[in-house]
Design a protein around this motif. Sequence first.
Motif, PDB file in Angstrom:
ATOM      1  N   ILE A 169       7.941  34.683  25.963  1.00 17.36           N
ATOM      2  CA  ILE A 169       8.390  33.711  24.967  1.00 17.36           C
ATOM      3  C   ILE A 169       8.235  32.253  25.410  1.00 17.36           C
ATOM      4  O   ILE A 169       8.332  31.349  24.591  1.00 17.36           O
ATOM      5  CB  ILE A 169       9.843  33.987  24.518  1.00 17.36           C
ATOM      6  CG1 ILE A 169      10.808  33.984  25.684  1.00 17.36           C
ATOM      7  CG2 ILE A 169       9.934  35.308  23.811  1.00 17.36           C
ATOM      8  CD1 ILE A 169      12.231  34.275  25.282  1.00 17.36           C
ATOM      9  N   TYR A 216      13.590  31.109  26.171  1.00 21.74           N
ATOM     10  CA  TYR A 216      14.612  32.086  26.544  1.00 21.74           C
ATOM     11  C   TYR A 216      15.997  31.455  26.480  1.00 21.74           C
ATOM     12  O   TYR A 216      16.939  32.068  25.968  1.00 21.74           O
ATOM     13  CB  TYR A 216      14.356  32.628  27.954  1.00 21.74           C
ATOM     14  CG  TYR A 216      15.409  33.624  28.394  1.00 21.74           C
ATOM     15  CD1 TYR A 216      15.287  34.973  28.071  1.00 21.74           C
ATOM     16  CD2 TYR A 216      16.531  33.209  29.102  1.00 21.74           C
ATOM     17  CE1 TYR A 216      16.269  35.887  28.442  1.00 21.74           C
ATOM     18  CE2 TYR A 216      17.514  34.111  29.478  1.00 21.74           C
ATOM     19  CZ  TYR A 216      17.379  35.447  29.150  1.00 21.74           C
ATOM     20  OH  TYR A 216      18.358  36.345  29.507  1.00 21.74           O
ATOM     21  N   LYS A 231      12.481  39.654  19.359  1.00 23.52           N
ATOM     22  CA  LYS A 231      13.104  38.922  20.470  1.00 23.52           C
ATOM     23  C   LYS A 231      14.583  39.287  20.576  1.00 23.52           C
ATOM     24  O   LYS A 231      15.108  39.505  21.673  1.00 23.52           O
ATOM     25  CB  LYS A 231      12.957  37.420  20.256  1.00 23.52           C
ATOM     26  CG  LYS A 231      11.544  36.882  20.473  1.00 23.52           C
ATOM     27  CD  LYS A 231      11.483  35.392  20.129  1.00 23.52           C
ATOM     28  CE  LYS A 231      10.072  34.861  20.302  1.00 23.52           C
ATOM     29  NZ  LYS A 231       9.974  33.436  19.888  1.00 23.52           N
TER      30      LYS A 231
END
Length: 584
Positions: free
Chosen positions: A490, A495, A453
């Motif tokens: 996600i 986020y 990520k």
Amino acid sequence: MSSAVEQIKARLSIIDVVGSYIKLDKAGTNYKAKCPFHNEKTPSFYVSPGRESYHCFGCDKGGDIFSFVEELEGVDFIGALKILAEKAGVKLENEDKYEKSEKGRTSVLLTSAIEFYRRELVKNTNALNYLKGRGLKGETVTKFKIGYAPDDWRAVGNYLKKQGFSDDEIEKAGLSIKSPSGSYDRFRGRIMFPVYNISGSPIGFSGRIFEPKITEGKQEPAKYINTPQTVVYDKSRALFGIDKAKVEMRKKNECILVEGQFDLIMAHQAGTENTVAVSGTALTEDHLMMINRLAEKLTMAFDGDSAGLKASARAIGLALSLEMDVRLVSMGNAKDPADVIKDRPEDWLNAVENSKHIVDFFLDSLTSHNLTKDVFSKQVKKQVLPYVKSIKSRIEQAKFVNKISELLKVTEGAVWEDLKETVPAFVENNGVAVGKEIKQRSPNENTKEFNLKKMVWSFLEWQKDISIQTSDQNKKNALGDKEQRFRELIKDGEYEKIDRFLSPKRNQLILEVEIPFSGATNLEKEIDSALDSLEEEILKNEVGTEWLKIKEAEKNGNAEKVAIHMTNFQKMSKRLDEFKKRSA
């Protein structure tokens, strides 16, 4: 202090420093190498001379020359400052004060003693032949600065006094003992093994008896005696060989732990240079903290029935709770590693290679004793379940619960019930948990999913900066599509959380992707690849979570929930398989 840092950075480039530890290969304007902090086949460690920084995409380590030395040498900032100051030829302001302090004087005294003992060893043919007979090569004796303490009451004491040290200083360094008739040497007629701290400074000695003179009626002298507690030596923190093992420990992400000095030295001679030894004590929490900073895998070459292993049970449980991979080496019928290495070094290397997880080791050991079912069950509960309870990962726990249930021929639910009542190995008899001061690895920040990520976020932020300077609408649209895919992957407002968490380090993180990817011929493809890796990791974690829910429902005897989670598990597994086929 800051002026010293500036002087060091002016005299040493990051290429000078990193290149003195590992081989660097040119990669455009940067350099790359196999990371010194973890094992890898393909180089993912990059060094930027222009920005005087480094970053590894495999383990996420990064920084400047000081953080590099801190990580690799296992020292704090002051320790790194001293190492780099010496390399750069920079005099530190407090260096003279340290040399005059009690710690500084003790360090100089111990260095003088080491040289004295080394010269005495050269004079003693019998001691040299003894070391040779134990399998030590001449270069090994030199590397570890092994010496000999003469069988004399005041040999080292008299020598050190001639070097300008007082009786009080010699006693406080642990080399002499005061008596009504005067001071006498603590170590006499012994092979001397110097002990160093992680920075390579001498802190004490371990002496093995070589010329015992046993008078009738008197107690036999101890085989080993060690330096007592001093201003620089604390046996609960001292690990023999840590100064020589730290780089290999970091590189292999593994620490091999043995019980004796000869075991340690022979292990290094055999090529397993990531080996350290406990010296005169069991494995302690302080030892574990030092090891855990350098490696996540702890391989113990202890006798399965040894007092050392039993005394270390609490620290082993704590290691398991920290998600360390704790393993035991089976030495067969051999007495200790030194004997095995002397006769057949390849047997030692094979034994280390085939080490077993500590839970598997004890289960296999108990199984080999052909115990009755009742006795076997009691021993599993007593010896094995405390270690299983110490393991943080439920997936790992479930694996061992399954194995135990099969060995005992009982349901997994029964094993889980016993596990509920089991006290973890790292908890004291009074129920107080030990090791609270050790920082647990964050489950969110040190996972592969989190790192992916972070990598995708850094890519996108870098490209946002570039898109501001371009009028190409197609590129801007493509970037928007990638950001939208990232947000969808996600989910659940994640986020915004990621963005808030990473934004304070935005410039540093952009640099970390810019270094290796600035010359990429198809950067969009690299970003898509990172997004694919993230999607696969998320799917894997979802499958794993659903599997745990199945096990939990089975344990509670809830057939309805088992069916629901099994259906979800099958759907998720199918999605994962389909994704792998698409991205293959």
